[in-house]
Structure formats: C-alpha cells, structure tokens
Scaffold this active site. Sequence first.
Site, PDB file in Angstrom:
ATOM      1  N   HIS A 496     -37.303 -45.589 -36.653  1.00 47.81           N
ATOM      2  CA  HIS A 496     -38.049 -45.352 -35.419  1.00 47.81           C
ATOM      3  C   HIS A 496     -37.673 -43.997 -34.819  1.00 47.81           C
ATOM      4  CE1 HIS A 496     -39.870 -46.626 -31.486  1.00 47.81           C
ATOM      5  NE2 HIS A 496     -38.980 -45.749 -31.031  1.00 47.81           N
ATOM      6  N   GLU A 497     -36.383 -43.769 -34.640  1.00 46.09           N
ATOM      7  CA  GLU A 497     -35.940 -42.503 -34.059  1.00 46.09           C
ATOM      8  C   GLU A 497     -36.258 -41.323 -34.981  1.00 46.09           C
ATOM      9  OE1 GLU A 497     -35.154 -42.297 -31.037  1.00 46.09           O
ATOM     10  OE2 GLU A 497     -34.945 -44.454 -30.694  1.00 46.09           O
TER      11      GLU A 497
END
Length: 721
Positions: A496-497
């Site tokens: 996600h990051e």
Amino acid sequence: MWSFIKNRQPNIHMKRLFEPFLSYRHFRTRAVDRQNTSSTGLYGFDHLKSPKGFQRFVDEAIERSSELIDYISGMPSSVEIIRAMDEISDTVCSVVDSAELCRQTHPARGFVEEANKASMKINFLNTNHTLYNAVKKAEQDGHLLTEEARRAALHLRIDFEKGGIHLPSGKLDRVNQLNMDAHKLCREYGENIINDPGYVDIFPASRIPRQIQHLLKPIYRLTSGVSKESLGSYEDEQEEGFRIMTEPRTLFSVLQLTPDEQVRKMAYLKGNSVPHANHEVLDKLINSRHELAQIMGCKSYAEFVMQLNMASSPEVVVSFLLEMSNMVKEKADEEFNTIRNLKRDVCGQRCVDLEPWDEAYYTTMMKSSAYSLDSAVVASYFSLPQCIEGLKLLVKSLFGARFDSVPMAPGESWHPDVLKMCIHHPEEGDLGFLYLDLFSRKGKYPGCATFAIKGGRKISETEYQLPVMALVFNFSRSHDSSIVRLNHGELETLFHEFGHALHALLSRTDYQHFAGTRVALDFAETPSNLFEYYARDYRFLKKFARHYSTGEVIPEKLVKSLNGARDMFAATELQRQIFYSLVDQTLFGEQLSVPRDTNSIVAHLKRQHSNEKHVEGTHMHIRFSHFLTYGAGYYSYLYAKCFAATIWKKLCQEDPLSPTTGTLLRTKLLQYGGAKEPADLLTDLVGDGIVRYHNGGIVPDVTSCLEEMKLLDDKNRHIGK
C-alpha cells in the site's frame, strides 16, 4: 501547508495549514547525486548537517522566495509567473517537508526541536497580494498554453482564496489565526496520542499468549510466600507479568490473540478511553474549523474542503455513504450473528452478547479454523528481505526498471537502519529515490506512512528534478530471531505505502504543485489501494515469497486460504469504514443550533451504522488521527477501494505483471499526478463505468468492489452503477 500520505491505521495526512503553496504539497528542491560520497546533511540537504542548520535552511528559503516575489511583482509573462510560483512552492516545501519527516522520525531531540521551529516559521506567503494578483492575471489573460499550466493557475488562485486573501483585513487576520490554531491543535492531538497511549498491567504472565509477549514489557510485583529455609516465616517473592501499552498496533494484537476475555476487556477499555486531553483538543478543532468555514461563506468545514475534490459537496459524500451502508447491512448482520454464535458455542449460553473486545478474537479463531491458518507459518514465507525483493520484482516486471539499494553520503541518514533505494530505468536513467525506515523504535512516528522530501518538476527543457520520498514503518524485530518476518496484513501495508511512493516517483509533471500524490484528496489513495492487490495474487507472490529457512515457495493453497480468510468478514469491515466516514462527515459537517457533544454523535452513528455495541466511557474519536488529518475526507478510502477494484478487474487481473499493464498504469495514471482531472484519468485508463455523476459531484461505481466482496445481489446491482 504540507501533507504526507500514510497507511490505514493510523493514517496521517497533514491538512491545509499554510496556504497556498503548501496545500497537499510535500516534495522539494535539491539535485541528487547517487554517487556522492562527500559529507552532506539530512536527506542530502547541505544545511542539515546539524540541528541549527534548520535555521539557515529557513532563512535561505525565505530569501529565495523574496527574490521570486520581487520578480513576479514585475509582472512577467503568465508562463513565467506560474513557473516562479511553483519554484516558491518547491523552495518552501523543501523546508516544511524535511522538517515534518525529521520531527516524526529523528532519534535526536535537538533535530526534532529545530524541525518544530522551522515548520512554524514559514507562514508568510498566504497574505501576499502581489502573488495573488499575479496568479489571477495569469489565469485570466489566456496566454497559458498547456492544460497543466492553466490548471496550476486555477488551483493556486483557489488555494490563495481558501487562505482568505480576498477577505477584508480583519477577517483575513482571523482566518490566519484560525489556521494557526488548527495547526497547533492537530499537533497537540498527535502528541497526546504518543505521550498517553494508556496501559494495563496483567498478572500472572501466563495470561498473555507467547506469540505476542515480545510486543509487551515484562513487569514484576512482590508477593508473599512461605520460606523454604524456615517453615512458618515469610519472605517476598517476585511474580512476573506484562504491561500492555494500548497503542493501536499492540492493542490489535492483544484483541486478536488473547483467549482471556478479561485481559481483552481491560485492554480495549483503556485503549479506547485515552488520551483524555484530546476531548478538549478535538472540540476546539471542530469549532475552529467551523468558524473558518463560515468566514469563507461555507455552511460547514466539510463544504469548505471539498471544493477541489471529486465529490464536490458533503451532500454527495453522505448520500454515497448511506447508499453503501444500506447495501452492506444485511450481510454485515449475518456476519455479526455468525461471530456471536461462535462465542456462545465456545463460552456457553452465559455469554449472551458479543462485546467489542470479542470481535477480533473470534473472527481470527474462525478464519484460522476454516482455513487451517497458523500465523507463524504464514510469516515464515514473508521475511522482510524477501518482501523487499518482491518490490524490486514488481518494478522490474511492470515498468522495466531496477529498484536497488544505493549508498548514502555521510550525514544523509537519520538512523543506521535506514536504506536508500533508487528506481533506475535502462533508457531513462534514474527516476527517483526512496528512503526506507522500516523498524519500530522509541520516539518514532508510531504508524506506517509515506513522506515526501522532494517533488518532481521540470526545471528546463533538458533537466528534471527527481522526486525523493521516504517510507516509514514500524515492523517489529522478534526477540528470538534475527530475521524479521511479516504477517500478511503487514505485507499488504508495505505494498500500500509502496503504491503511494510509486505514484510520486513515476509522476512526470511540469510543476511540483501536481507531483505524485498532490492530487484531489478523494483520489489520492487509489494507487496505493491498487498495489495492495499484488500482495494477494499468487502469480506474483510465488516469485518471491519463500520460506526463510528452507527456501520453499509459498504454496498456492496457503495463498488461497489467506485470501479466503481475508474475505470472510468483508461486510463487517466495510461497514466499519462507512461508520468512520460518517463520523468524520458529521463532526465537520453543518453544526446544529443546539450543539451535541462528540461522544453522543459517535454513539448515535455507531448504533445506526454498526453492529458493534457502544460501551459507555469509550471514545474512539479521541485517538483517530484521520479525523484531523483527513478532516471531512476519510471517505476517500472508500472511493479508492472502489476505484482500485474496477482498475484491477478491467486492467490488471488477467495479467497483473504484464509490461503492457505497467505501461498503461504509468502513462495513463501515475505520470500525471494531479495535472489532470482524476475522473478523466480513471476513464482514460479503463473506459466508462468507473465513475458515476451524482448531484453535481462524482462518486465511484461500486459494482466491482461489491462483486469482489460477494456483496452484490440483484437488489444492489441497479444502485451500484
């Protein structure tokens, strides 16, 4: 003002505090030499060799900005006005963003204190009428030839006006004060969460399962016992226990894995009732934001912040959320009854109710039982070094580039654990740089987040300023192993990051004002949500996920089990996100003539839109940072979830690692940052059917998301489009 995009729990996105140049801006200005071995300062900025360097950093930024203001005051061409404005933005962000990353991650108190001062010192641009008038001239005279330049002029003007520059001096002064108050309150709220995480002491130690003991602090108390040497006499003995610090990450592990219901209850109650000081902080912030919105002629803060969002109005957002709530309710009710029945089976009929501290424990039990999952076995395939190899593989497969570690110059890093990575394309050269700060440590920002250090921008026809980002995590080192292993949720967070980072590193905008994640707030989470899918796709996982000791490739059956377990209570999790979004909209929405306290607002919405019981004395909103940093924008996560589901289904699912897929993602989505309207980018990427137009705003089509979660039936299908 600055912003930085983090993950899920607790996601931080620092909202508009200094207008206009820092609004959703967090990248900077210095050329990067990957071969540089001479001494430098933090993040490659020469000034930051010592804490006091922040003072000189600020002074030079102010000096350079003043030179550019003088240049703009001469009213050069519209193109040059916008270019100079972007350099001012870039110059100021160099200070503000570096200071924010330093403030959140640097282990030396001196650096943190000077970073605090630096971030407060640059707030002089939002009242400069020379700049405002120049931007209006550039917007109106019709000489801006590119869509991005015209868009930049529009956004700069709106940012100025959101800072109140068009108001009479008395109102402008009040707006400036309210913005400063909001900034201080947001900071105080976050500091309170860190300084008062809450704790409970548990005796004896045997009440805590072994797999989470490494997360807790051993403690001891004296007890009286019979002496072996002298029967009948007593001496003190030590009993071992554990102190549970009830910060969110540890609390979740305790609630998930602790069989002792009383331990779960004590941890839940404490973790959801601190820090007490934030009751007053949040109330003050709500009032400040509401007053600000009213001065600006808006009915609410939610209306004020949505001017450039896809949704465009709170009414569109609330309508979307209520529609989603109705769609998910029946399935969520079924899931709740299933969880409650399991508790009754395990505990006997004396356990009538499912308590809030029960859900995570029993859902974990059901998932493990249904899919024979063992968390230790799962983690054995996700050693952190192998997961980093997965990131490299993703960049290579999709974008034909390398993602490799590069050396840092002396003074560039803030901690020995930090890595520096570079994305390098064989034809285009270096595309950008990424610092990785992976491990938990005392005093560090406690969540997972993406921070910007430098935004990409076109300097000349032959020179491009490369973006520089930092990913901050808090992975735990186990006491009994030198190899850090992630659970599946942590792997998803990593991807996600990384999606946020790729959005920044692969954007190629003319102006840093639109670089990477500097987009409409309700579009910003879309790439990060999309890249989570790669952490769940066996075709990709089998290429890097290997057992840390045997080298065995992760079994396909295990991946199917992980995905099956993840989807078991999808309606319950979606309902929770809808509830959070509605709380956010209500807190920062129109204020009633007779104000209600925030506790009653949260309790009322929980009864309406959640099966979870509200427990008196608990206050989840006093340490939910998203309500501050995403104020009236938390719904963006639901928008992103829907957009990402459609992109995955229509573009990526058939061949997720195809270079063709990567080329489309890069050239139609990532490279534009915020330089084009999000709805146009999404439609150009996958065609019609990803967005809907509703009451003057834009909402996602929810069909793919609900199909994926097995929540779409004939009743919901017609309203999903």
